[in-house]
Design a protein around this motif. Structure first.
Motif, PDB file in Angstrom:
ATOM      1  N   ARG A  84       2.135  -2.411  -6.319  1.00 33.96           N
ATOM      2  CA  ARG A  84       0.866  -3.346  -6.787  1.00 33.96           C
ATOM      3  C   ARG A  84      -0.744  -2.453  -5.745  1.00 33.96           C
ATOM      4  O   ARG A  84      -1.921  -2.369  -6.130  1.00 33.96           O
ATOM      5  CB  ARG A  84       1.223  -4.725  -6.783  1.00 33.96           C
ATOM      6  N   HIS A  87      -1.921   0.650  -6.975  1.00 37.32           N
ATOM      7  CA  HIS A  87      -2.666   0.256  -8.722  1.00 37.32           C
ATOM      8  C   HIS A  87      -3.856  -0.129  -8.424  1.00 37.32           C
ATOM      9  O   HIS A  87      -5.055  -0.082  -8.458  1.00 37.32           O
ATOM     10  CB  HIS A  87      -1.817  -0.191  -9.322  1.00 37.32           C
ATOM     11  N   ARG A  88      -4.120  -0.784  -6.843  1.00 37.03           N
ATOM     12  CA  ARG A  88      -5.823  -0.975  -6.200  1.00 37.03           C
ATOM     13  C   ARG A  88      -6.350  -0.523  -6.036  1.00 37.03           C
ATOM     14  O   ARG A  88      -7.542  -0.502  -6.402  1.00 37.03           O
ATOM     15  CB  ARG A  88      -4.789  -2.921  -5.078  1.00 37.03           C
TER      16      ARG A  88
END
Length: 221
Positions: A84, A87-88
């Motif tokens: 995650r 992706h950030r």
């Protein structure tokens, strides 16, 4: 591009652009080279300047478009794999690239289109015809417009007293009766009637029975 600019002994460099885009950073580099050129730079869009190519043409001092050409704006894209946090980080990068693209567009438009409007067009993935591109400042000229009789669609709408944008803002277009009256007036002055469209006599006034029947039908719907 660097060699073309370095070897340019003329006062003008013409860049013909027909492209669906590509690497955003390659587009940024070409934009910067064109923007910093010491000679006059002209982008000629014969068919398409999309994605990164729309950034490239924004670096030219003058952008000319064929009447059938299109400019396409959209948000940058990237493929990301990982957790995650990865992706950030990709989202942060895309947001930053978007701001850089908007910097290029805004410098070209010179106030004709706001940054907010340009961002909205990018989010919507917008295809822009030549007339609209000139209106918002992304282009400067439409090619092959020497024929004065070739009216643009906007000219045709304005000729009857309003525009599509005016309709959106609440302004009413002429009624059918007004247009028929204007057509009859032009024919009376000597204009040739269009094939299959003779001037018709005015419709007879409605009787009270007709008006009552109309009111009944309105109530039904």
């Amino acid at each position: 591009m660097r060699n073309a600019l370095r070897g340019n002994t003329d006062d003008e460099l013409v860049v013909e652009v027909n492209s669906g885009g590509g690497s955003v950073f390659a587009g940024f580099e070409i934009f910067s080279l064109l923007r910093g050129a010491s000679c006059r730079t002209v982008a000629v869009v014969q068919s398409l300047a999309a994605s990164a190519a729309s950034t490239i043409i924004s670096g030219c001092g003058t952008v000319q478009m064929s009447p059938v050409a299109q400019i396409m704006l959209h948000l940058p894209a990237i493929s990301t794999s990982g957790n995650r946090d990865d992706h950030r980080e990709s989202i942060k990068l895309l947001d930053s690239i978007t701001e850089s693209i908007l910097n290029g567009y805004e410098s070209k438009c010179r106030g004709k289109a706001t940054r907010e409007r340009l961002a909205q067009l990018m989010r919507a993935e917008t295809w822009i015809p030549a007339q609209d591109a000139v209106e918002m400042g992304l282009a400067d000229e439409i090619l092959y417009q020497d024929d004065a009789s070739a009216a643009l669609p906007g000219d045709i709408v304005n000729a009857v007293g309003s525009s599509i944008r005016g309709l959106v803002n609440g302004a009413a277009l002429p009624s059918a009766a007004e247009l028929r009256a204007k057509y009859a007036e032009l024919v009376a002055r000597g204009a040739t009637p269009a094939d299959g469209h003779p001037v018709l006599d005015p419709a007879p006034a409605m009787t009270w029975r007709d008006e009552a029947r109309l009111e009944i039908e309105k109530n039904r719907y």
